[in-house]
Motif scaffolding. Structure first.
Motif, PDB file in Angstrom:
ATOM      1  N   MET A 141       0.838  -1.182   0.000  1.00  0.00           N
ATOM      2  CA  MET A 141       0.000   0.000   0.000  1.00  0.00           C
ATOM      3  C   MET A 141       0.883   1.246   0.000  1.00  0.00           C
ATOM      4  N   LEU A 142       0.392   2.326  -0.608  1.00  0.00           N
ATOM      5  CA  LEU A 142       1.183   3.529  -0.725  1.00  0.00           C
ATOM      6  C   LEU A 142       0.817   4.561   0.333  1.00  0.00           C
ATOM      7  N   GLN A 143      -0.202   4.264   1.145  1.00  0.00           N
ATOM      8  CA  GLN A 143      -0.639   5.230   2.130  1.00  0.00           C
ATOM      9  C   GLN A 143      -0.971   4.494   3.408  1.00  0.00           C
ATOM     10  N   ASN A 144      -0.681   5.082   4.572  1.00  0.00           N
ATOM     11  CA  ASN A 144      -1.112   4.543   5.841  1.00  0.00           C
ATOM     12  C   ASN A 144      -1.389   5.682   6.790  1.00  0.00           C
ATOM     13  N   ALA A 145      -1.773   5.341   8.021  1.00  0.00           N
ATOM     14  CA  ALA A 145      -2.202   6.373   8.960  1.00  0.00           C
ATOM     15  C   ALA A 145      -1.089   7.344   9.309  1.00  0.00           C
ATOM     16  N   GLN A 146       0.161   6.924   9.159  1.00  0.00           N
ATOM     17  CA  GLN A 146       1.281   7.769   9.536  1.00  0.00           C
ATOM     18  C   GLN A 146       1.850   8.554   8.361  1.00  0.00           C
ATOM     19  N   SER A 147       1.273   8.391   7.148  1.00  0.00           N
ATOM     20  CA  SER A 147       1.890   8.992   5.971  1.00  0.00           C
ATOM     21  C   SER A 147       1.739  10.502   5.976  1.00  0.00           C
ATOM     22  N   SER A 198       1.614  14.148   3.677  1.00  0.00           N
ATOM     23  CA  SER A 198       1.014  14.509   2.400  1.00  0.00           C
ATOM     24  C   SER A 198       2.040  14.411   1.283  1.00  0.00           C
ATOM     25  N   VAL A 199       1.693  13.702   0.242  1.00  0.00           N
ATOM     26  CA  VAL A 199       2.547  13.559  -0.935  1.00  0.00           C
ATOM     27  C   VAL A 199       1.663  13.634  -2.170  1.00  0.00           C
ATOM     28  N   ARG A 200       2.292  13.737  -3.297  1.00  0.00           N
ATOM     29  CA  ARG A 200       1.555  13.808  -4.557  1.00  0.00           C
ATOM     30  C   ARG A 200       1.359  12.407  -5.117  1.00  0.00           C
ATOM     31  N   THR A 201       0.148  12.075  -5.459  1.00  0.00           N
ATOM     32  CA  THR A 201      -0.124  10.742  -5.992  1.00  0.00           C
ATOM     33  C   THR A 201       0.508  10.531  -7.360  1.00  0.00           C
ATOM     34  N   SER A 202       0.824  11.610  -8.061  1.00  0.00           N
ATOM     35  CA  SER A 202       1.447  11.474  -9.382  1.00  0.00           C
ATOM     36  C   SER A 202       2.789  10.763  -9.306  1.00  0.00           C
ATOM     37  N   ARG A 221     -10.677  13.893  -3.873  1.00  0.00           N
ATOM     38  CA  ARG A 221      -9.466  14.318  -3.169  1.00  0.00           C
ATOM     39  C   ARG A 221      -8.987  13.173  -2.288  1.00  0.00           C
ATOM     40  N   PRO A 222      -7.967  12.409  -2.704  1.00  0.00           N
ATOM     41  CA  PRO A 222      -7.483  11.288  -1.885  1.00  0.00           C
ATOM     42  C   PRO A 222      -6.886  11.777  -0.565  1.00  0.00           C
ATOM     43  N   LYS A 223      -7.334  11.195   0.509  1.00  0.00           N
ATOM     44  CA  LYS A 223      -6.911  11.605   1.838  1.00  0.00           C
ATOM     45  C   LYS A 223      -5.402  11.438   2.022  1.00  0.00           C
ATOM     46  N   GLY A 224      -4.786  12.461   2.637  1.00  0.00           N
ATOM     47  CA  GLY A 224      -3.360  12.379   2.939  1.00  0.00           C
ATOM     48  C   GLY A 224      -2.457  12.686   1.761  1.00  0.00           C
ATOM     49  N   HIS A 225      -3.039  13.181   0.659  1.00  0.00           N
ATOM     50  CA  HIS A 225      -2.242  13.495  -0.529  1.00  0.00           C
ATOM     51  C   HIS A 225      -2.588  14.886  -1.035  1.00  0.00           C
ATOM     52  N   ASP A 226      -1.607  15.540  -1.615  1.00  0.00           N
ATOM     53  CA  ASP A 226      -1.809  16.877  -2.181  1.00  0.00           C
ATOM     54  C   ASP A 226      -2.262  16.754  -3.630  1.00  0.00           C
ATOM     55  N   SER A 227      -3.349  16.055  -3.841  1.00  0.00           N
ATOM     56  CA  SER A 227      -3.819  15.770  -5.195  1.00  0.00           C
ATOM     57  C   SER A 227      -5.335  15.889  -5.265  1.00  0.00           C
ATOM     58  N   VAL A 228      -5.799  16.256  -6.456  1.00  0.00           N
ATOM     59  CA  VAL A 228      -7.220  16.194  -6.789  1.00  0.00           C
ATOM     60  C   VAL A 228      -7.328  15.373  -8.065  1.00  0.00           C
TER      61      VAL A 228
END
Length: 294
Positions: free
Chosen positions: A1-7, A9-13, A44-51
């Motif tokens: 997985m690329l995201q977890n509770a401790q992640s 904010s990153v860009r999904t790209s 808007r995916p949670k924890g990411h700076d993306s739309v």
């Protein structure tokens, strides 16, 4: 997985490949998404700076018939009738958010009702209300224009930067050529010659994927062609395609009066081993999905 509770904010790209096909189910798994609003057009995916924008050009009859179309590097797209996400689109850059487009011509264009990932876009303008009609521009187009403008007005020469520049050039060349092992396999399969032009200058030959790169499983000789640098670019853009029935080259009519017209109708140079022949299914996909109309 690329995201977890401790992640953070990153860009999904960073985890997506432009031109690849992704279903919502795949994206849920990749980014550990349980939010049902991923099924809407703006997410808007949670924890990411993306739309994420999910856009279908030709809607099914049971859907709101928004007028959305992607023309080259410009997306003409209507926002939600409620207007709840309009400011998010207008202000995505000010808020530090990337705007990523997932696009399909029709719902079942791709298996699993998937979308083609078109990469980052940026707000350009809008007009009207309920819904607002937006104009969004592919980001690389603006970046290229800015880079060209900067280069035109830059006369500085710094000898100390030459070595770093050489390293960057070498890195760029390796990246364009493709994964080394995959490229070496194609060089062997095609006898060190471009499959279209038969150019044998190995330094300008690149590993072209027929079906876009989606991990090591797509790095197989039957999903590749050894192509000269410029031919590789035109192949990726869909200006040059290969007929799956007879392995002949199709050059778009807009290029047939250019130097590339000489390759139209030419039989592809094929590997001598039948096990290394390019996949007909992959060539059919490439021609239908990337080939230019007209």
């Amino acid at each position: 997985m690329l995201q977890n509770a401790q992640s953070v904010s990153v860009r999904t790209s960073d985890a997506l490949t432009q031109g690849n096909i992704y279903s919502r189910a795949q994206l849920r798994e990749m980014f550990d998404i349980s939010d049902a609003t991923i099924n809407t057009g703006v997410f808007r995916p949670k924890g990411h700076d993306s739309v994420w924008l999910f856009v279908t050009e030709r809607k099914t009859a049971d859907r709101t018939q928004y007028e959305d179309v992607l023309e080259h590097d410009t997306l003409y797209w209507q926002g939600q009738t409620s207007g709840r996400t309009d400011d998010l689109i207008r202000e995505h850059q000010q808020r530090g958010l990337e705007l990523l487009l997932f696009y399909r011509h029709a719902k079942y264009e791709h298996p699993g009702a998937a979308f083609r990932y078109e990469g980052p876009f940026a707000y350009s303008s809008d007009e009207g209300r309920n819904p607002v009609s937006f104009v969004l521009k592919r980001e690389h187009a603006d970046l290229m224009a800015a880079t060209e403008e900067e280069a035109q007005h830059s006369d500085a020469f710094d000898p100390q930067s030459i070595e770093d520049g050489r390293k960057r050039i070498a890195t760029d060349i390796v990246r364009r050529r493709g994964q080394p092992a995959f490229r070496h396999q194609l060089i062997a399969a095609y006898g060190g010659r471009c499959a279209i032009t038969e150019c044998n200058v190995v330094d300008v030959l690149e590993a072209a994927h027929i079906y876009p790169y989606r991990g090591s499983e797509t790095n197989v000789v039957t999903n590749g062609l050894l192509l000269r640098t410029d031919i590789h670019t035109l192949f990726d853009l869909g200006w040059i395609t290969i007929n799956a029935d007879d392995y002949t080259v199709t050059v778009h009519q807009n290029l047939r009066q250019s130097e590339y017209g000489q390759w139209h109708g030419k039989l592809l140079k094929l590997p001598t081993s039948a096990s290394m022949m390019p996949s007909r299914e992959a060539l059919e996909w490439h021609q239908s999905e990337t080939g230019k109309q007209g």
